[in-house]
Write an enzyme that holds these catalytic residues in place. Structure first.
Site, PDB file in Angstrom:
ATOM      1  N   CYS A  47      -0.109   4.648  25.998  1.00 58.66           N
ATOM      2  CA  CYS A  47       1.212   4.898  25.587  1.00 58.66           C
ATOM      3  C   CYS A  47       1.000   6.121  24.366  1.00 58.66           C
ATOM      4  O   CYS A  47       0.214   5.778  23.536  1.00 58.66           O
ATOM      5  CB  CYS A  47       1.533   3.788  24.749  1.00 58.66           C
ATOM      6  SG  CYS A  47       3.107   4.025  23.722  1.00 58.66           S
TER       7      CYS A  47
ATOM      8  N   CYS B   1       9.050   0.545  27.041  1.00 64.00           N
ATOM      9  CA  CYS B   1       8.482   1.307  25.964  1.00 64.00           C
ATOM     10  C   CYS B   1       9.277   2.625  26.230  1.00 64.00           C
ATOM     11  O   CYS B   1       9.058   3.423  27.176  1.00 64.00           O
ATOM     12  CB  CYS B   1       7.085   1.467  25.688  1.00 64.00           C
ATOM     13  SG  CYS B   1       6.634   2.757  24.623  1.00 64.00           S
TER      14      CYS B   1
ATOM     15  N   LYS C  84      13.658  -0.169 -17.968  1.00 64.30           N
ATOM     16  CA  LYS C  84      12.792   0.123 -16.837  1.00 64.30           C
ATOM     17  C   LYS C  84      13.096   1.573 -16.236  1.00 64.30           C
ATOM     18  O   LYS C  84      13.863   1.758 -15.483  1.00 64.30           O
ATOM     19  CB  LYS C  84      12.546  -0.833 -15.694  1.00 64.30           C
ATOM     20  CG  LYS C  84      11.639  -0.566 -14.803  1.00 64.30           C
ATOM     21  CD  LYS C  84      11.615  -1.912 -13.957  1.00 64.30           C
ATOM     22  CE  LYS C  84      10.383  -1.721 -12.635  1.00 64.30           C
ATOM     23  NZ  LYS C  84      10.757  -0.316 -11.719  1.00 64.30           N
TER      24      LYS C  84
ATOM     25  N   SER D 265       1.043  -3.310 -11.460  1.00 61.78           N
ATOM     26  CA  SER D 265       2.459  -3.505 -11.476  1.00 61.78           C
ATOM     27  C   SER D 265       3.067  -4.733 -12.139  1.00 61.78           C
ATOM     28  O   SER D 265       2.393  -5.262 -12.828  1.00 61.78           O
ATOM     29  CB  SER D 265       2.900  -3.558  -9.994  1.00 61.78           C
ATOM     30  OG  SER D 265       4.202  -3.499  -9.708  1.00 61.78           O
TER      31      SER D 265
ATOM     32  N   LYS E 200       8.111  -8.004 -22.191  1.00 66.45           N
ATOM     33  CA  LYS E 200       6.527  -8.048 -22.454  1.00 66.45           C
ATOM     34  C   LYS E 200       6.601  -9.134 -23.577  1.00 66.45           C
ATOM     35  O   LYS E 200       7.143  -8.959 -24.742  1.00 66.45           O
ATOM     36  CB  LYS E 200       5.847  -6.728 -22.868  1.00 66.45           C
ATOM     37  CG  LYS E 200       6.015  -5.622 -21.854  1.00 66.45           C
ATOM     38  CD  LYS E 200       5.472  -4.246 -22.298  1.00 66.45           C
ATOM     39  CE  LYS E 200       5.944  -3.455 -21.236  1.00 66.45           C
ATOM     40  NZ  LYS E 200       5.245  -1.819 -21.700  1.00 66.45           N
TER      41      LYS E 200
ATOM     42  N   GLU F 210      12.750  -3.397 -22.982  1.00 63.39           N
ATOM     43  CA  GLU F 210      13.212  -2.120 -23.041  1.00 63.39           C
ATOM     44  C   GLU F 210      13.456  -1.763 -21.527  1.00 63.39           C
ATOM     45  O   GLU F 210      13.025  -2.356 -20.692  1.00 63.39           O
ATOM     46  CB  GLU F 210      11.924  -1.312 -23.444  1.00 63.39           C
ATOM     47  CG  GLU F 210      10.742  -1.421 -22.547  1.00 63.39           C
ATOM     48  CD  GLU F 210       9.478  -0.826 -23.192  1.00 63.39           C
ATOM     49  OE1 GLU F 210       9.551   0.348 -23.828  1.00 63.39           O
ATOM     50  OE2 GLU F 210       8.427  -1.281 -23.197  1.00 63.39           O
TER      51      GLU F 210
END
Length: 691
Positions: free
Chosen positions: A443, A419, A129, A93, A301, A127
């Site tokens: 639960c 809960c 994305k 990434s 880049k 460039e």
């Protein structure tokens, strides 16, 4: 002040460790939702803020960096249904920039890493994305042989047949290298998206939310003819594994792509300065709405490939590239109701049910409200008009309340103290932002979610036993604990609605195939708080067998014990994680579950991955003093790339100390230990030369 909002510089070590654990869990869940399920749950801006906070805390507390840190991971594991492809070169990434200052810092970091003057030009290829799905296309001797998704960055899905249906992907290349992996983004243009949804509407089928979802869904069809019927496009922009070819610059590579017939983005430019970068960014942003495809920012880049090689990579991203995001989009809508969801670990998460509204071409109707503090601090109430923010392909976040439109009878939201699933007390521990149900396995929400986790893709990955099946089997009492899965019989399933002879036999066979499970996946499947995939693998690598791990964890319950000390010495295992491990093993029920599972399963000893054949693979290296031929950051990066572990301090586990001029206490300590090899810079370079 709640922990998440506390400035990083004010955090204590204990608070930082707690926050990093929470961030690792939260970001991993969002990664899975985005990359694997194509169903993101927060905005890009909110996600980016989580990663930035994680990065800032790790920078201030480098010794607390976790094995499962988000900074070490990309995306999520590949979905089932397709063969798996291991990328010869990981598909990483990118780090993010959000303003001009971030971009300037990116350029400055490059100069510092390479030892360049402060005013030296750093040409970059800029460039757009593209908001699509990342793919890798492998060519051997000029012939397209395989295509894959990014997946988790290391392993992706084999979607070769579907990619062959794209007209823009050449099947053969002239004068191509022996091996060439071309990376790019598959997307659906805005006109093609509109046409597809029109066809879906005519047939009464579900409409796609946006072009990215449409592209991802089309590429993941098991029937390639469906993909072929939906027009998809490609922009190529990078390379992976290459044999027999090198490029001097990123721009030269793009030129070759065009020569081979790949489409590249016509807006790509080489920019020589920050001013040129920002001018192009502004120009593209103003043209964004008129482009025939969706973009969510720009990518920069470093143009020179020799600089790219020197800069190398951090765990999750290249140092030589960065994504510059566009600002988020906002809108106002009505918050109709706040619902509380209960997760696998008992966390109570508030979710806003919104009056549906279109933001950036996407209809949104839900948003996470994070926790009790988030609701209280913003005074969010049911019936409020709220500003929502969306950046990219995600459910939005609630930014603020429009007080001028608040209904006269509105009341502050009371966060539940019990809960909603089981009625057990819900408590919030000191220092934690989350409220948890104390019901544990009584639960239903927790029990069912833990079972879902146990059979999930990164755990036991049982084909045919997904979320819906787990819920149905739970409701009917067929499974209550993980071991019950391995006791299921085909005869029991055949009489159930929706099940037949073949489907029942297939599931029983799939379960049988999982009776042998690797140690790291077994540990991960148990659902121990804070123990993600990376931590599970770290534990497996250190303890090697299930029996030795269990004995060590139970022994670690004794404060001051040797087992607890050994556990604390494992890189990335901090006090909070030790507490969670000890708590898990202190629960008799959990030990009973593991005993029962071991009666059904074979868990082989962990196979330690073979190291590279570099001369420093597996060695722990410490750098001290001044380095003359490279910066400290570059030296560390090169050592890690060769399989070494770089540490910041000397210990008995250190193998090599590289001591430059000015080495002081570290060298003396290494000499005192006596077993550490001490090299000067020239000797170190000679050692790794050619590796």
């Amino acid at each position: 002040m709640k922990l998440r909002e506390m400035p990083v510089e004010q955090l204590t070590s204990e608070e930082a460790e707690q926050e990093l654990a929470e961030l690792a869990r939260t970001i991993a869940a969002h990664d899975k939702a985005y990359h694997q399920d194509d169903a993101p749950t927060i905005s890009d801006a909110d996600y980016d803020s989580l990663r930035l906070r994680n990065q800032a805390i790790e920078h201030r507390f480098p010794l607390l960096v976790r094995p499962d840190s988000p900074s070490k991971k990309v995306g999520a594991a590949p979905a089932s249904g397709f063969g798996k492809v291991t990328h010869a070169v990981p598909m990483l990434s990118l780090g993010n920039a959000f303003d001009e200052t971030d971009v300037a810092d990116f350029l400055d970091r490059i100069r510092r890493f390479l030892g360049l003057p402060d005013d030296a030009p750093v040409p970059v290829v800029a460039e757009p994305k593209i908001d699509g799905l990342s793919v890798s296309l492998r060519y051997e001797n000029g012939v397209f042989v395989r295509g894959a998704t990014r997946g988790d960055g290391t392993t992706g899905e084999d979607i070769t047949a579907n990619l062959r249906t794209l007209d823009e992907i050449p099947q053969t290349l002239k004068d191509a290298p022996e091996v060439l992996e071309v990376r790019g983004e598959v997307y659906m243009s805005k006109p093609d998206f509109a046409a597809l949804n029109a066809r879906q509407a005519e047939r009464g089928d579900k409409l796609f939310a946006n072009p990215r979802n449409a592209a991802a869904g089309s590429l993941r069809q098991l029937d390639p003819s469906i993909t072929a019927a939906r027009r998809l496009s490609l922009f190529a922009y990078a390379w992976g594994a290459v044999t027999g070819k090198e490029w001097a610059s990123q721009r030269a590579f793009l030129d070759d792509l065009e020569r081979w017939g790949f489409p590249t983005n016509p807006l790509a430019r080489v920019c020589d300065s920050l001013g040129e970068i920002m001018a192009l960014y502004g120009d593209v942003e103003t043209r964004r709405a008129d482009l025939p495809y969706d973009i969510d920012g720009m990518v920069y880049k470093v143009d020179r490939v020799d600089w790219q090689k020197r800069l190398g990579f951090v765990a999750r991203a290249p140092r030589w590239a960065i994504a510059h995001k566009f600002p988020a989009e906002k809108a106002i809508t009505r918050l109709n109701k706040i619902n509380i969801q209960v997760g696998r670990t008992g966390s109570l998460t508030p979710v806003a049910e919104l009056e549906p509204i279109t933001v950036g071409g996407v209809v949104v109707s839900r948003a996470t409200l994070h926790n009790e503090d988030y609701i209280r601090d913003k005074d969010i109430r049911e019936g409020d008009a709220v500003v929502i923010q969306r950046a990219g392909d995600v459910i939005p976040q609630v930014v603020e309340v429009v007080l001028a439109q608040r209904p006269a009878q509105s009341q502050p939201f009371d966060f539940p103290t019990t809960c909603p699933q089981c009625g057990s007390h819900a408590e919030r521990l000191d220092g934690e932002a989350r409220t948890r149900c104390t019901g544990g396995l009584i639960c239903p929400a927790q029990a069912v979610e833990r079972l879902k986790h146990f059979v999930s893709r990164d755990a036991f990955d049982i084909e045919g036993l997904g979320k819906k099946q787990v819920e149905a089997f739970w409701e009917d009492g067929l499974i209550r604990q993980p071991q019950d899965i391995f006791g299921l019989q085909a005869e029991t399933l055949r009489d159930r609605e929706g099940w037949g002879e073949k489907s029942a036999s297939n599931l029983i066979q799939a379960i049988a195939e999982r009776r042998t499970m690797t140690l790291d996946r077994f540990i991960y499947a148990l659902g121990i708080p804070q123990v993600g995939q990376a931590t599970a693998k770290t534990l497996a690598r250190n303890y090697l067998s299930l029996e030795s791990w269990r004995k060590a964890m139970q022994a670690a319950a004794v404060v001051g014990s040797e087992a607890r000390q050994q556990l604390s010495e494992i890189d990335g295992i901090g006090p909070a994680m030790i507490d969670d491990l000890v708590a898990f093993f202190s629960e008799p029920h959990n030990r009973e579950v593991m005993d029962a599972l071991q009666a059904f399963l074979t868990v082989p000893d962990f196979a330690v991955p073979s190291m590279t054949d570099s001369p420093v693979a597996g060695k722990t290296v410490v750098f001290t003093g001044s380095l003359e031929s490279m910066t400290r950051a570059e030296a560390k990066s090169r050592a890690e790339a060769l399989g070494a572990k770089v540490a910041g301090s000397i210990s008995s586990k250190t193998d090599i100390l590289v001591a430059g001029p000015g080495a002081g206490s570290k060298r003396k300590k290494a000499e005192d230990i006596g077993t550490i090899e001490i090299l000067d810079e020239a000797q170190w370079l000679a050692r790794i030369e050619g590796a």
